[in-house]
Design an enzyme around this catalytic site. Structure first.
Site, PDB file in Angstrom:
ATOM      1  N   TYR A   1       0.837  -1.211   0.000  1.00  0.00           N
ATOM      2  CA  TYR A   1       0.000   0.000   0.000  1.00  0.00           C
ATOM      3  C   TYR A   1       0.869   1.257   0.000  1.00  0.00           C
ATOM      4  CZ  TYR A   1      -3.747   3.077   1.868  1.00  0.00           C
ATOM      5  OH  TYR A   1      -4.668   4.071   2.082  1.00  0.00           O
TER       6      TYR A   1
ATOM      7  N   LYS B   1       1.028   4.093  -2.829  1.00  0.00           N
ATOM      8  CA  LYS B   1       0.685   5.491  -2.519  1.00  0.00           C
ATOM      9  C   LYS B   1       1.849   6.428  -2.855  1.00  0.00           C
ATOM     10  CE  LYS B   1      -3.560   5.029  -1.059  1.00  0.00           C
ATOM     11  NZ  LYS B   1      -4.642   5.342  -2.028  1.00  0.00           N
TER      12      LYS B   1
HETATM   13  N1  LIG Z   1     -10.194   6.265   5.043  1.00  0.00           N
HETATM   14  C1  LIG Z   1      -9.010   6.796   5.343  1.00  0.00           C
HETATM   15  O1  LIG Z   1      -8.758   7.301   6.447  1.00  0.00           O
HETATM   16  C2  LIG Z   1      -7.927   6.819   4.294  1.00  0.00           C
HETATM   17  C3  LIG Z   1      -6.635   7.179   4.673  1.00  0.00           C
HETATM   18  C4  LIG Z   1      -5.644   7.265   3.709  1.00  0.00           C
HETATM   19  C5  LIG Z   1      -5.960   6.989   2.378  1.00  0.00           C
HETATM   20  N2  LIG Z   1      -7.223   6.623   2.036  1.00  0.00           N
HETATM   21  C6  LIG Z   1      -7.496   6.331   0.637  1.00  0.00           C
HETATM   22  O2  LIG Z   1      -8.720   6.928   0.253  1.00  0.00           O
HETATM   23  C7  LIG Z   1      -9.358   6.099  -0.707  1.00  0.00           C
HETATM   24  C8  LIG Z   1     -10.787   5.768  -0.269  1.00  0.00           C
HETATM   25  O3  LIG Z   1     -10.746   5.059   0.948  1.00  0.00           O
HETATM   26  P1  LIG Z   1     -12.065   4.717   1.775  1.00  0.00           P
HETATM   27  O4  LIG Z   1     -11.667   4.727   3.180  1.00  0.00           O
HETATM   28  O5  LIG Z   1     -13.199   5.560   1.321  1.00  0.00           O
HETATM   29  O6  LIG Z   1     -12.294   3.189   1.321  1.00  0.00           O
HETATM   30  P2  LIG Z   1     -13.635   2.339   1.103  1.00  0.00           P
HETATM   31  O7  LIG Z   1     -13.253   0.926   1.273  1.00  0.00           O
HETATM   32  O8  LIG Z   1     -14.747   2.868   1.936  1.00  0.00           O
HETATM   33  O9  LIG Z   1     -13.998   2.608  -0.441  1.00  0.00           O
HETATM   34  C9  LIG Z   1     -13.163   2.169  -1.459  1.00  0.00           C
HETATM   35  C10 LIG Z   1     -14.018   1.919  -2.703  1.00  0.00           C
HETATM   36  O10 LIG Z   1     -13.136   1.521  -3.772  1.00  0.00           O
HETATM   37  C11 LIG Z   1     -13.805   0.506  -4.507  1.00  0.00           C
HETATM   38  N3  LIG Z   1     -12.810  -0.315  -5.211  1.00  0.00           N
HETATM   39  C12 LIG Z   1     -11.898  -1.147  -4.655  1.00  0.00           C
HETATM   40  N4  LIG Z   1     -11.201  -1.766  -5.626  1.00  0.00           N
HETATM   41  C13 LIG Z   1     -11.663  -1.301  -6.809  1.00  0.00           C
HETATM   42  C14 LIG Z   1     -11.326  -1.564  -8.162  1.00  0.00           C
HETATM   43  N5  LIG Z   1     -10.370  -2.440  -8.483  1.00  0.00           N
HETATM   44  N6  LIG Z   1     -11.994  -0.889  -9.120  1.00  0.00           N
HETATM   45  C15 LIG Z   1     -12.952   0.008  -8.809  1.00  0.00           C
HETATM   46  N7  LIG Z   1     -13.346   0.266  -7.549  1.00  0.00           N
HETATM   47  C16 LIG Z   1     -12.695  -0.381  -6.555  1.00  0.00           C
HETATM   48  C17 LIG Z   1     -14.557  -0.284  -3.472  1.00  0.00           C
HETATM   49  O11 LIG Z   1     -15.611  -1.047  -4.064  1.00  0.00           O
HETATM   50  C18 LIG Z   1     -15.059   0.816  -2.541  1.00  0.00           C
HETATM   51  O12 LIG Z   1     -16.331   1.279  -2.950  1.00  0.00           O
HETATM   52  C19 LIG Z   1      -8.460   4.871  -0.898  1.00  0.00           C
HETATM   53  O13 LIG Z   1      -7.611   5.062  -1.996  1.00  0.00           O
HETATM   54  C20 LIG Z   1      -7.658   4.837   0.372  1.00  0.00           C
HETATM   55  O14 LIG Z   1      -6.412   4.181   0.207  1.00  0.00           O
HETATM   56  C21 LIG Z   1      -8.202   6.507   2.961  1.00  0.00           C
END
Ligand SMILES: NC(=O)c1ccc[n+]([C@@H]2O[C@H](COP(=O)([O-])OP(=O)(O)OC[C@H]3O[C@@H](n4cnc5c(N)ncnc54)[C@H](O)[C@@H]3O)[C@@H](O)[C@H]2O)c1
Length: 312
Positions: free
Chosen positions: A169, A173
């Site tokens: 990851y 990133k």
């Molecule tokens: N939530 C946090 O605090 C946090 C922190 C750092 C980074 N992020 C990043 O933010 C982004 C969103 O995170 P989140 O917490 O909303 O996650 P989440 O799991 O709630 O949502 C992620 C979405 O991506 C979709 N997805 C996964 N693989 C896929 C693919 N191959 N093709 C199309 N869609 C796909 C899933 O179906 C899901 O709807 C991610 O990239 C995550 O790494 C989140």
């Protein structure tokens, strides 16, 4: 959350990947509320990438339609070139342009580096890093021909600096940061800006993080994405912004900070490096090391209280 009265994205056509859940869903809803037509792109998978379902993006399209907004769903895996193209085509074929691309789709497969399988590495890097390339490539090909340019937004993470049990990851990133900087650099002359958001929000993905994080709601991340795609931020490019909802921070730009020259003006010997480097340019401590013991302890406690013994 109030996004104010003015519609900041009126007439724009925006693509949001990962729009079925969490932060992506919140951004898709906000874009529609701000007057944009929205492609809701999502594979509908669980946090480890399994069990795809097209019901997930369909549900968000229905939510947007219920508020009077315009959206269409595209179900598919963003790590596939054809899917990236299909998502961009959906905007162009239906509405004529693609003005903003927000790459939010992501999964996690956590494991210590020495236990990580090739599949766990490839899948995570595929969804995150290649999942940005597929969209950036297809969209920039359209945007460079539009007089109005466009906006690319990548989703990175504070974990791009380093992460204990997420080398896959973290590498993805970090790659997203470099890919987005390269996009900003190459596409500036076409009026395309490219920036990254490193979010922290309470979602299904973040709820298992084994140490305390400063995180707000997914909806609280959306205003930054809206602003970056709006005409107000046309000249903002090559930036990484942390956003925890109530706090936004900008990251430094990578640059060399000290240098030294070889005595003969051509090349260093190993001895010359050993004698000169520590005293002249030295090295730089990674700030996260100061927090390593606490993170390892909290991770071990979280694993033992969950009864986990996975080698993660
Ligand atoms: N939530 C946090 O605090 C946090 C922190 C750092 C980074 N992020 C990043 O933010 C982004 C969103 O995170 P989140 O917490 O909303 O996650 P989440 O799991 O709630 O949502 C992620 C979405 O991506 C979709 N997805 C996964 N693989 C896929 C693919 N191959 N093709 C199309 N869609 C796909 C899933 O179906 C899901 O709807 C991610 O990239 C995550 O790494 C989140």
């Amino acid at each position: 959350m109030s996004l104010g009265d003015a519609a900041h994205l009126e007439g724009k056509n925006i693509v949001v990947t990962g729009a079925g859940n969490g932060i992506g869903r919140a951004i898709a809803l906000a874009c529609a509320a701000e007057g944009a037509n929205v492609v809701v792109a999502d594979y509908g998978v669980s946090i480890d990438g399994s069990n795809p379902s097209s019901d997930v993006p369909d549900a968000v399209v229905a939510e947007i339609a219920a508020t009077g907004g315009t959206a269409i769903a595209v179900a598919g895996d963003v790590s596939e070139m054809a899917v990236g193209q299909r998502i961009v085509d959906a905007a162009v074929d239906n509405w004529g342009t693609v003005d903003g691309v927000v790459c939010v789709a992501g999964i996690v497969r956590e494991r210590m580096l020495f236990n990580m399988s090739e599949e766990e590495f490839d899948q995570v890097v595929g969804v995150h890093l290649k999942g940005h390339f597929t969209l950036y490539k297809a969209a920039s090909a359209v945007m460079r021909k539009q007089e109005t340019g466009g906006s690319l937004i990548g989703f990175t993470s504070g974990a791009f600096v380093a992460s204990t049990a997420q080398a896959n990851y973290s590498a993805a990133k970090g790659g997203i940061v470099s890919l987005t900087r390269s996009a900003a650099f190459a596409l500036k002359k076409y009026g395309i800006n490219a920036n990254c958001i490193a979010p922290a929000a309470m979602t299904r993905m973040s709820e298992n993080v084994p140490f305390e994080i400063e995180a707000g709601s997914p909806e609280a991340i959306a205003p930054l994405a809206v602003w970056l795609m709006s005409d107000m931020a046309r000249d903002v490019t090559a930036q990484i912004y942390t956003c925890t909802g109530k706090r936004i921070a900008v990251w430094n730009q990578p640059l060399e900070i000290r240098h030294m020259w070889a005595d003969d003006g051509e090349a260093f010997t190993v001895e010359e490096i050993a004698n000169k480097l520590p005293a002249t340019i030295g090295d730089e401590e990674m700030p996260m090391f100061a927090d390593l013991d606490r993170r390892m302890k909290e991770m071990a406690e979280a694993q033992s209280s969950a009864g986990v013994n996975s080698g993660a």
